[in-house]
Motif scaffolding. Structure first.
Motif, PDB file in Angstrom:
ATOM      1  N   THR A 191      -5.544  13.153   3.311  1.00  0.00           N
ATOM      2  CA  THR A 191      -4.925  12.400   2.222  1.00  0.00           C
ATOM      3  C   THR A 191      -4.973  13.211   0.927  1.00  0.00           C
ATOM      4  O   THR A 191      -5.730  14.176   0.812  1.00  0.00           O
ATOM      5  CB  THR A 191      -5.650  11.054   1.997  1.00  0.00           C
ATOM      6  OG1 THR A 191      -6.912  11.326   1.381  1.00  0.00           O
ATOM      7  CG2 THR A 191      -5.852  10.298   3.295  1.00  0.00           C
ATOM      8  N   ALA A 245      -6.332   1.011   4.393  1.00  0.00           N
ATOM      9  CA  ALA A 245      -6.779   1.754   3.207  1.00  0.00           C
ATOM     10  C   ALA A 245      -5.580   1.874   2.274  1.00  0.00           C
ATOM     11  O   ALA A 245      -4.612   2.575   2.596  1.00  0.00           O
ATOM     12  CB  ALA A 245      -7.282   3.135   3.608  1.00  0.00           C
ATOM     13  N   GLU A 281      -9.582  12.831   1.601  1.00  0.00           N
ATOM     14  CA  GLU A 281     -10.269  12.201   2.744  1.00  0.00           C
ATOM     15  C   GLU A 281      -9.620  12.697   4.034  1.00  0.00           C
ATOM     16  O   GLU A 281      -8.470  13.115   4.035  1.00  0.00           O
ATOM     17  CB  GLU A 281     -10.112  10.671   2.712  1.00  0.00           C
ATOM     18  CG  GLU A 281     -10.659  10.009   1.466  1.00  0.00           C
ATOM     19  CD  GLU A 281      -9.688   8.984   0.922  1.00  0.00           C
ATOM     20  OE1 GLU A 281     -10.166   8.038   0.291  1.00  0.00           O
ATOM     21  OE2 GLU A 281      -8.473   9.138   1.118  1.00  0.00           O
ATOM     22  N   LEU A 341      -3.145   3.598   6.905  1.00  0.00           N
ATOM     23  CA  LEU A 341      -3.195   4.331   5.633  1.00  0.00           C
ATOM     24  C   LEU A 341      -1.907   4.041   4.875  1.00  0.00           C
ATOM     25  O   LEU A 341      -0.816   4.263   5.393  1.00  0.00           O
ATOM     26  CB  LEU A 341      -3.343   5.831   5.898  1.00  0.00           C
ATOM     27  CG  LEU A 341      -4.503   6.223   6.833  1.00  0.00           C
ATOM     28  CD1 LEU A 341      -4.521   7.726   7.058  1.00  0.00           C
ATOM     29  CD2 LEU A 341      -5.843   5.737   6.279  1.00  0.00           C
ATOM     30  N   ARG A 396       0.119   4.299   1.053  1.00  0.00           N
ATOM     31  CA  ARG A 396       0.055   4.936  -0.283  1.00  0.00           C
ATOM     32  C   ARG A 396       0.110   3.912  -1.405  1.00  0.00           C
ATOM     33  O   ARG A 396      -0.363   4.161  -2.504  1.00  0.00           O
ATOM     34  CB  ARG A 396       1.154   5.983  -0.415  1.00  0.00           C
ATOM     35  CG  ARG A 396       2.529   5.442  -0.679  1.00  0.00           C
ATOM     36  CD  ARG A 396       3.589   6.522  -0.583  1.00  0.00           C
ATOM     37  NE  ARG A 396       4.790   5.959  -0.010  1.00  0.00           N
ATOM     38  CZ  ARG A 396       5.949   5.847  -0.648  1.00  0.00           C
ATOM     39  NH1 ARG A 396       6.053   6.279  -1.883  1.00  0.00           N
ATOM     40  NH2 ARG A 396       6.998   5.331  -0.067  1.00  0.00           N
ATOM     41  N   ASP A 445      -3.682   2.683  -1.526  1.00  0.00           N
ATOM     42  CA  ASP A 445      -3.706   3.826  -2.458  1.00  0.00           C
ATOM     43  C   ASP A 445      -4.125   5.110  -1.739  1.00  0.00           C
ATOM     44  O   ASP A 445      -4.872   5.924  -2.280  1.00  0.00           O
ATOM     45  CB  ASP A 445      -4.662   3.539  -3.637  1.00  0.00           C
ATOM     46  CG  ASP A 445      -4.203   2.319  -4.429  1.00  0.00           C
ATOM     47  OD1 ASP A 445      -3.024   2.281  -4.818  1.00  0.00           O
ATOM     48  OD2 ASP A 445      -5.020   1.390  -4.612  1.00  0.00           O
ATOM     49  N   THR A 446      -3.672   5.240  -0.533  1.00  0.00           N
ATOM     50  CA  THR A 446      -4.070   6.376   0.300  1.00  0.00           C
ATOM     51  C   THR A 446      -2.807   7.129   0.723  1.00  0.00           C
ATOM     52  O   THR A 446      -2.048   6.672   1.573  1.00  0.00           O
ATOM     53  CB  THR A 446      -4.855   5.861   1.535  1.00  0.00           C
ATOM     54  OG1 THR A 446      -6.004   5.160   1.036  1.00  0.00           O
ATOM     55  CG2 THR A 446      -5.296   6.980   2.434  1.00  0.00           C
TER      56      THR A 446
END
Ligand code: NAP
Length: 546
Positions: free
Chosen positions: A128, A107, A132, A38, A40, A109-110
């Protein structure tokens, strides 16, 4: 009745897709785990994606500041300079992500906002910002040691009518500074790299300096034709030497220069003539290249004085040279390399403001107002660049709502008890959470990539062991954690690294209100690896397996 969809389930979740997260994904995948990363940001790179300010580069040689786990990658990738620039490192990490087909498990933009350990299910639930949720028994925080920018709280900052820029999130499209009146706040590693580059572009540059830096003059150069190929042919030896070296970089680096100083004669027993000759012949290095500066604060003060003399030989204006002379101990902060830093202050378009005598009062719409400025008291600016550092080591995880056993908060634990960790890899009360290069790890004073690879491989072996033996949780024991941190503290006890006058990200002194404690482990990566391996061989001594 509506049934809420459950979280997406994996064997392991990795938070962050910088150097550590990419390797963690590749390594754990290789062990047969289903892994989700994950991230960001919109791409891989971590700190090397965000810190794209002009002049950004690493101060460890490219052939050592790179992954050693894959000979194909190190043979295929082409470094162009001895020490890599930010764009080249970013491109390298993209190359690795593509070469190993990593993106399909990331993933982007998480933004992870919460991580909660479910004691009944023995798994981590990760939430998140977009709502999610993910679940996995193992959680690996590859969140970086210098990933949370420390923004100053100067009155009026948001009233500035010009452009405010932060080096730690420099615009991808770049910033046009040509002919503009630019102010730079901060003279750490980032400021020292940025200032000479900005000075060439700006109409006028005003540097706002709170603590003058000690810098080590450095030459970076493009590889000569054929040179990189020769080095690549020697990679087995280069990597072997690196593995045995305390700082994980056997060739020239900011850290290895410091280590070499330890073997030099003491400054205190040198005559005045010897000291002056050293500065005459070797400039700044002549002032600092002595063996007793790390342990003897008096010798360190003498070196600071010599350093001032060396600076005065470069900087022509005596008042500016004096203002550039540090008043904190040398080596208590991370070493900084420079290319033409002091020469920059001889330019007509550069002004230094010494905040020790002329502190910032506020930011105004038109510029920065300082305390003792004559006349209007305002330095008129079009652009302000903040190069003010990071909430290091614990910052990233403290900003996520991490909840372990009994819903205890990791951020609150570190804020009240200080940055404690067992091996820098785990924190008591937070089972199955692995922190890559957390507090008490070698990363602060070593080649991060080398230190990180060891961590990832240790975590991989640990997870395999747990799965093989049917254990569902592993958790650091509070006593083992305390002993480890005490051991790390004992190593630096007699050094200037813990001198009370030193405020640095190493000890949290740069962050207002942060509990102060030296956060590195300085006995070197080989010794650290030996201890980690020994602990693993003793069925993870100091951990509770259940
Ligand atoms: P830093 O070393 O913490 O320096 C921050 C600078 O901003 C210091 O000069 C600090 O002054 C100043 N500052 C902070 N708040 C201020 C305020 N309110 N007013 C005025 N000045 C203020 O941060 P950094 O330069 O970003 O470097 C951090 C670390 O990143 C480095 O130590 C290094 O590990 C890594 N890095 C590495 C490289 C490289 O590989 N060459 C390059 C860049 C960064 P004080 O010292 O008085 O607090």
């Amino acid at each position: 009745m509506t049934i809420e969809p459950g979280p997406a389930r994996y064997d392991a979740i990795v938070v962050g897709a910088g150097f550590s997260g990419l390797y963690a994904l590749h390594h754990l995948r290789g062990l047969g785990l289903r892994v989700r990363v994950l991230e960001r940001a919109h791409n891989v790179g971590g700190t090397w994606l965000f810190n794209r300010y002009p002049g950004a580069r690493c101060d460890i040689e490219s052939i050592e500041y790179s992954y050693s786990f894959s000979d194909e990658i190190q043979q295929e990738w082409v470094w162009t300079e001895t020490m890599p620039t930010q764009p080249e490192i970013e491109a390298y990490l993209n190359f690795v992500a593509d070469r190993l087909d990593l993106r399909r498990d990331i993933a982007f933009d998480t933004d992870v906002v919460a991580m909660t350990f479910d004691e009944t299910a023995c798994e981590w639930l990760v939430a998140t910002a977009a709502g999610e949720s993910y679940a996995a028994p193992f959680l690996i925080a590859a969140t970086g040691i210098l990933s949370v920018p420390l923004e100053p709280t100067i009155p009026g900052m948001d009233t500035f009518a010009g452009t405010s820029l932060f080096t730690s999130r420099w615009p991808e499209a770049g910033a046009d500074l040509r002919g503009r009146r630019v102010g730079v706040v901060g003279t750490g590693s980032t400021g020292v790299q940025l200032i000479p580059v900005v000075a060439e572009e700006a109409g006028h540059l005003t540097v706002f300096q709170r603590s003058p830096a000690y810098t080590l003059p450095w030459t970076v150069r493009p590889f000569a034709p054929g040179e990189l190929d020769e080095l690549k042919a020697q990679y087995p030896q280069i990597r072997a030497a690196q593995r045995e070296h305390p700082v994980g970089a056997a060739r020239l680096s900011a850290f290895s220069v410091l280590l070499e100083m330890l073997a030099k004669p003491p400054l205190k027993s040198a005559s005045r003539e010897d000291r002056i000759r050293a500065v005459e012949e070797r400039g700044i290095m002549g002032a600092l290249d002595w063996g007793d500066l790390f342990f003897d604060i008096e010798a360190n003060r003498m070196a600071a004085e010599l350093y001032g003399e060396a600076v005065a030989r470069i900087v022509t204006d005596p008042a500016t040279a004096r203002a550039l002379t540090p008043s904190h101990p040398f080596a208590c902060k991370r070493p900084i390399i420079d290319q033409g830093y002091y020469q920059t202050y001889n330019r007509d378009n550069v002004t230094l403001v010494d905040l020790r005598t002329d502190p910032i009062v506020s930011v105004l719409p038109t510029g920065i107002k300082t305390g003792s400025e004559i006349g209007s008291g305002v330095h008129e600016l079009d652009v302000i660049v903040y190069a003010t550092g990071f909430d290091a080591m614990t910052g990233a995880l403290s900003r996520i709502d991490v909840r372990g056993r009994d819903a205890a908060s990791l951020g609150e634990f570190w804020a009240t008890e200080g940055p404690l960790s067992y091996l820098g890899l785990a924190v008591a009360g937070f089972p199955n959470l692995f922190t890559i290069q957390g507090p008490g790890s070698p990363s602060a004073a070593a080649n991060f990539v080398a230190a990180m690879e060891q961590n990832v491989e240790w975590i991989g072996a640990c997870v395999s062991y747990l799965r093989r033996h049917g254990y569902r949780t592993i958790e650091a024991q509070p006593d083992a954690q305390q002993n480890w941190m005490d051991q790390a503290a004992a190593i630096v006890e007699s050094t200037v690294l813990v001198h009370p006058s030193c405020n640095s990200w190493y000890n949290g002194g740069n962050v207002p209100g942060k509990k102060r404690r030296y956060m590195g482990y300085t006995a070197g990566i080989p010794e650290y690896r030996r201890q980690c391996d020994e602990i693993a061989a003793q069925d993870y001594a100091g951990f509770t397996l259940a």
